[in-house]
Write a protein that holds these residues in place. Structure first.
Motif, mmCIF file in Angstrom:
data_model
loop_
_atom_site.group_PDB
_atom_site.id
_atom_site.type_symbol
_atom_site.label_atom_id
_atom_site.label_comp_id
_atom_site.label_asym_id
_atom_site.label_seq_id
_atom_site.Cartn_x
_atom_site.Cartn_y
_atom_site.Cartn_z
ATOM 1 N N GLY A 387 0.856 -1.182 0.000
ATOM 2 C CA GLY A 387 0.000 0.000 0.000
ATOM 3 C C GLY A 387 0.889 1.229 0.000
ATOM 4 N N ASN A 388 0.298 2.392 -0.225
ATOM 5 C CA ASN A 388 1.115 3.605 -0.297
ATOM 6 C C ASN A 388 1.824 3.927 1.008
ATOM 7 O OD1 ASN A 388 0.393 3.984 -2.980
ATOM 8 N ND2 ASN A 388 0.185 6.192 -2.713
ATOM 9 N N PHE A 389 1.261 3.504 2.131
ATOM 10 C CA PHE A 389 1.917 3.776 3.426
ATOM 11 C C PHE A 389 3.351 3.232 3.448
ATOM 12 C CE2 PHE A 389 1.942 -0.488 5.138
ATOM 13 C CZ PHE A 389 0.996 -1.124 4.342
ATOM 14 N N GLY A 411 4.451 -7.640 -3.546
ATOM 15 C CA GLY A 411 3.410 -6.620 -3.418
ATOM 16 C C GLY A 411 2.096 -7.138 -2.868
ATOM 17 N N MET A 413 -0.754 -7.605 -0.292
ATOM 18 C CA MET A 413 -1.308 -7.038 0.940
ATOM 19 C C MET A 413 -1.479 -8.145 1.983
ATOM 20 S SD MET A 413 -4.233 -4.591 -0.679
ATOM 21 C CE MET A 413 -4.931 -4.023 0.877
ATOM 22 N N GLY A 437 -1.357 -0.743 6.444
ATOM 23 C CA GLY A 437 -2.384 0.210 6.039
ATOM 24 C C GLY A 437 -3.714 -0.243 6.615
ATOM 25 N N ASP A 438 -4.723 0.613 6.524
ATOM 26 C CA ASP A 438 -6.039 0.201 7.037
ATOM 27 C C ASP A 438 -6.591 -0.946 6.191
ATOM 28 O OD1 ASP A 438 -6.112 2.229 5.079
ATOM 29 O OD2 ASP A 438 -8.112 2.896 5.640
ATOM 30 N N GLY A 439 -6.385 -0.875 4.872
ATOM 31 C CA GLY A 439 -6.811 -1.981 4.018
ATOM 32 C C GLY A 439 -5.950 -3.205 4.247
ATOM 33 N N ASP A 440 -4.682 -2.996 4.228
ATOM 34 C CA ASP A 440 -3.684 -4.050 4.414
ATOM 35 C C ASP A 440 -3.900 -4.803 5.737
ATOM 36 O OD1 ASP A 440 -1.002 -5.195 3.848
ATOM 37 O OD2 ASP A 440 -0.350 -3.937 5.508
ATOM 38 N N ASN A 465 -6.010 5.893 6.442
ATOM 39 C CA ASN A 465 -6.446 7.028 5.610
ATOM 40 C C ASN A 465 -7.850 6.797 5.071
ATOM 41 O OD1 ASN A 465 -5.886 5.044 3.790
ATOM 42 N ND2 ASN A 465 -4.317 6.169 2.655
ATOM 43 N N MET A 467 -9.073 4.479 3.212
ATOM 44 C CA MET A 467 -9.226 4.042 1.812
ATOM 45 C C MET A 467 -8.126 3.064 1.393
ATOM 46 S SD MET A 467 -8.071 7.527 -0.091
ATOM 47 C CE MET A 467 -6.529 8.309 0.318
ATOM 48 N N TYR A 468 -8.422 2.364 0.302
ATOM 49 C CA TYR A 468 -7.386 1.638 -0.422
ATOM 50 C C TYR A 468 -6.627 2.706 -1.218
ATOM 51 C CZ TYR A 468 -9.718 -2.905 0.441
ATOM 52 O OH TYR A 468 -10.264 -4.038 0.995
ATOM 53 N N GLY A 469 -5.709 3.376 -0.521
ATOM 54 C CA GLY A 469 -5.135 4.607 -1.046
ATOM 55 C C GLY A 469 -4.396 4.430 -2.366
ATOM 56 N N THR A 470 -3.637 3.358 -2.491
ATOM 57 C CA THR A 470 -2.876 3.145 -3.724
ATOM 58 C C THR A 470 -3.797 3.133 -4.939
ATOM 59 O OG1 THR A 470 -1.388 1.734 -2.475
ATOM 60 C CG2 THR A 470 -1.221 1.601 -4.856
ATOM 61 N N ILE A 471 -4.902 2.429 -4.801
ATOM 62 C CA ILE A 471 -5.807 2.276 -5.942
ATOM 63 C C ILE A 471 -6.543 3.587 -6.191
ATOM 64 C CG2 ILE A 471 -7.586 0.817 -6.974
ATOM 65 C CD1 ILE A 471 -4.856 -0.561 -6.100
HETATM 66 C C1 LIG Z 1 -3.643 -9.193 -1.914
HETATM 67 C C2 LIG Z 1 -3.715 -7.930 -2.678
HETATM 68 N N1 LIG Z 1 -4.916 -7.471 -3.084
HETATM 69 C C3 LIG Z 1 -5.016 -6.312 -3.759
HETATM 70 C C4 LIG Z 1 -3.887 -5.597 -4.060
HETATM 71 C C5 LIG Z 1 -3.998 -4.294 -4.845
HETATM 72 N N2 LIG Z 1 -3.675 -3.182 -3.946
HETATM 73 C C6 LIG Z 1 -2.431 -2.682 -3.865
HETATM 74 S S1 LIG Z 1 -2.294 -1.484 -2.721
HETATM 75 C C7 LIG Z 1 -3.924 -1.570 -2.339
HETATM 76 C C8 LIG Z 1 -4.536 -0.673 -1.304
HETATM 77 C C9 LIG Z 1 -3.799 -0.660 -0.014
HETATM 78 O O1 LIG Z 1 -4.592 0.007 0.925
HETATM 79 P P1 LIG Z 1 -4.050 0.335 2.361
HETATM 80 O O2 LIG Z 1 -3.499 -0.849 3.002
HETATM 81 O O3 LIG Z 1 -5.133 1.047 3.109
HETATM 82 O O4 LIG Z 1 -2.826 1.300 2.077
HETATM 83 P P2 LIG Z 1 -2.816 2.769 1.451
HETATM 84 O O5 LIG Z 1 -2.501 2.605 0.010
HETATM 85 O O6 LIG Z 1 -4.143 3.382 1.707
HETATM 86 O O7 LIG Z 1 -1.715 3.476 2.172
HETATM 87 C C10 LIG Z 1 -4.562 -2.558 -3.099
HETATM 88 C C11 LIG Z 1 -6.005 -2.876 -2.980
HETATM 89 C C12 LIG Z 1 -2.649 -6.122 -3.628
HETATM 90 N N3 LIG Z 1 -1.484 -5.529 -3.895
HETATM 91 N N4 LIG Z 1 -2.594 -7.264 -2.924
#
Ligand SMILES: Cc1ncc(C[n+]2csc(CCOP(=O)(O)OP(=O)(O)O)c2C)c(N)n1
Ligand SMILES: [Mg+2]
Length: 552
Positions: A387-389, A411, A413, A437-440, A465, A467-471
């Motif tokens: 993720g972007n974090f 890469g 998550m 990350g919150d998604g991660d 943040n 959100m799924y910030g990267t996307i």
């Molecule tokens: C298992 C998996 N599913 C989907 C993705 C696509 N993907 C890459 S980064 C990301 C979002 C990450 O969100 P978060 O953890 O909140 O970090 P942020 O980017 O918001 O800092 C997604 C969905 C991935 N890399 N790995």
């Protein structure tokens, strides 16, 4: 003396050096579980096989020996696949042991039956099925050898349940030892000649079997030769980031100065790694198949040399043997003329490390990373997912020892929390911090339960943040303003941690971070600190609005 297949298997794991295994139990491999009951191998039971596989992958990264994962038939195996694929992309030795239906019913699509050779055929180095209890010593020895040889990677062994129950009288194998290739004298001579003529050389260190000693040798060599050293994607702990020759991280969103250095190098020495998609900025920094740079590629697997780039000099060698040999070389010819090169590269790296723009919001993640850099001792392990974090960890943290970085080059998550659990199990004396990350975090956050149960006091920092910030970032670049599927409504992370029996806290301003992190580190039990950042702070260089406006 006769033993059950399950007992023979566990005895082999132990004699090949395994001290911990990760998994989720299944009725398909009860004899293995039973043999673990009083054996020397600690079994850590996870709450999801994806986490168990990530734990094993992380243990493999940390120890250089295959991390062990045990899962049940089809559903367990499919959940575990992500860890196998990460081990493959990351060149990490790993062993996935999967239950299988009894031999007599194979091929009928019996309950939870899969053909693992086909399922894992493209993501494992070797996939086999142990069809005879008496051959388990042979199969497991080969599995350990295959996982560690050449380019390390994952091996999958399917275990029919009647094979695990069967009794056999068979001697143990010897501990697997993989012979290491070393560079030849003529190759080292050519390397010395290339370096003597070079004006803008660069070393890039990458995966393929590293050690702390290799890192020291490489730094000594690069210092004597006056050549800057960059770390390939998520190999930042390969050399001491405080060494004056260290010049930064060839990762996602690479510092432009470093990208230019790779593109403009006259001699590029890749010690391990593949100069793949990420460290080549999407295959733009080197031409394929014949790079402009005079490429010296060192790799333990001959198949990797020439796979994408044709090197001017390819050297088949273990990275450790190469680093030791390079250190012993007299590389002073040319070094004096390059005096300023290392200092310039270092100055660019430090500028990128120490200076950053102020981003929207009360909590500056770069300052939290600087705080971790100051507060964590050099042996501390930093785990993260995707993720972007992670950009902040990659840019603003400083890795000083090997191995201290656990991050998926795949890469994937959800890697960070299980990796942290594994790290604390392997190195209980070390501080282990996970940046998620919150998604991660929510992909494998249930492993907080494992950390609590196993009494593994890890510290998890959740960068929230919303959100799924990267996307979202990619959406704004390509489809500005059209947000789909990337907003997240999250639980109260601190309360969630408390519900698990862990310590929980929330930080909303930079000034609060030090106290909260100190409290988490001192909690004596698993701890989670939520770091609430402004969604506008999408990368250290750009805000979300700037990206959207730029795209319009
Ligand atoms: C298992 C998996 N599913 C989907 C993705 C696509 N993907 C890459 S980064 C990301 C979002 C990450 O969100 P978060 O953890 O909140 O970090 P942020 O980017 O918001 O800092 C997604 C969905 C991935 N890399 N790995
Ligand atoms: Mg997020």
């Amino acid at each position: 003396m006769t033993r059950s297949g399950g007992r023979i298997l566990v005895d082999q794991l132990a004699l090949h050096g395994a001290r911990v295994a990760f998994g989720v139990p299944g009725e398909s491999y009860l004899p293995v579980l039973d043999a673990l009951h009083d054996g020397p191998v600690r079994f850590i039971s996870a709450r999801h096989e994806s986490a168990a596989a990530n734990m094993a992958e992380a243990a493999g990264k940390l120890t250089g020996r295959p991390g062990i994962c045990l899962v049940t038939r089809a559903p367990g195996a499919m959940h575990a696949a992500v860890g196998v694929s990460t081990a493959f992309q990351d060149s990490t030795p790993m062993l996935l042991l999967v239950g299988q239906v009894a031999r007599a019913t194979i091929g009928r699509e019996a309950f939870q039956e899969l053909d693992y050779r086909r399922v894992f055929g493209s993501v494992a180095k070797w996939v086999t099925q142990a069809d005879d209890a008496a051959r388990l010593p042979e199969v497991v020895a080969r599995a350990f050898s295959a996982a560690c040889s050449g380019r390390p990677g994952p091996v999958v062994v399917a275990l029919p349940e009647d094979v695990l129950e069967a009794q056999a009288d068979v001697p143990d194998a010897a501990p697997a030892a993989v012979p290491a290739a070393a560079p030849g004298a003529a190759e080292l001579d050519r390397l010395r000649g290339l370096l003597a003529e070079a004006q803008r050389p660069l070393v890039v260190v990458g995966e393929g079997g590293w050690s702390a000693r290799a890192g020291e040798d490489l730094v000594a060599f690069a210092t004597a030769a006056a050549v800057p050293v960059a770390a390939s994607f998520r190999c930042q702990d390969y050399v001491d980031n405080e060494a004056p020759v260290y010049a930064g991280h060839a990762g996602i969103g690479m510092a432009p100065d470093l990208a230019r250095r790779i593109a403009d190098a006259d001699v590029l020495l890749a010690v391990g790694g593949r100069l793949g998609d990420i460290p080549s900025s999407g295959y733009t920094l080197l031409e394929i198949p014949r790079p402009r740079q005079r490429l010296v590629h060192v790799h333990p697997d001959p198949d990797e040399l020439g796979a994408v780039y044709q090197p001017e000099l390819g050297i088949v060698s273990s990275l450790q043997a190469f680093a030791a040999a390079a250190r012993a070389l007299d590389v002073t010819a040319g070094a004096a003329a390059r005096g300023a090169l290392v200092a310039q590269a270092r100055a660019e790296y430090e500028d990128n490390l120490l200076h950053h723009r102020e981003l929207p919001g009360e909590l500056q993640l770069a300052d939290v990373m600087a705080l971790l850099r100051d507060r964590l001792d050099p042996e501390a392990i930093l785990a993260s997912g995707a993720g972007n974090f992670t950009i902040w960890a990659h840019r603003f943290y400083s890795f000083r020892r090997y191995p201290t970085q656990l991050a998926p080059r795949s890469g994937a998550m959800g890697y960070g929390v299980p990796a942290a659990v594994a790290a604390k199990a392997v190195h209980p004396e070390r501080t282990v911090v996970c940046l998620a990350g919150d998604g991660d975090f929510l992909m494998t956050g249930q492993e907080l339960a494992t950390a609590v149960q196993e009494e593994l006091p890890i510290v998890i920092l959740v960068v929230n943040n919303g959100m799924y910030g990267t996307i979202r970032m990619h959406q704004e670049r390509h489809y500005p303003g059209r947000v789909v599927g990337t907003d997240l409504v999250n639980p109260d992370f601190a309360a969630l941690a408390v519900a698990y029996g862990a310590f929980g806290a929330r930080v909303e301003r930079t000034e609060e971070a030090a106290d909260a992190i100190d409290a988490a580190l001192a909690a004596g039990r698993p701890a989670l600190v939520e770091l609430r950042i402004d969604p506008e702070a999408i990368t250290p260089r750009q805000t979300l609005t700037e990206i959207r406006e730029g795209a319009r």
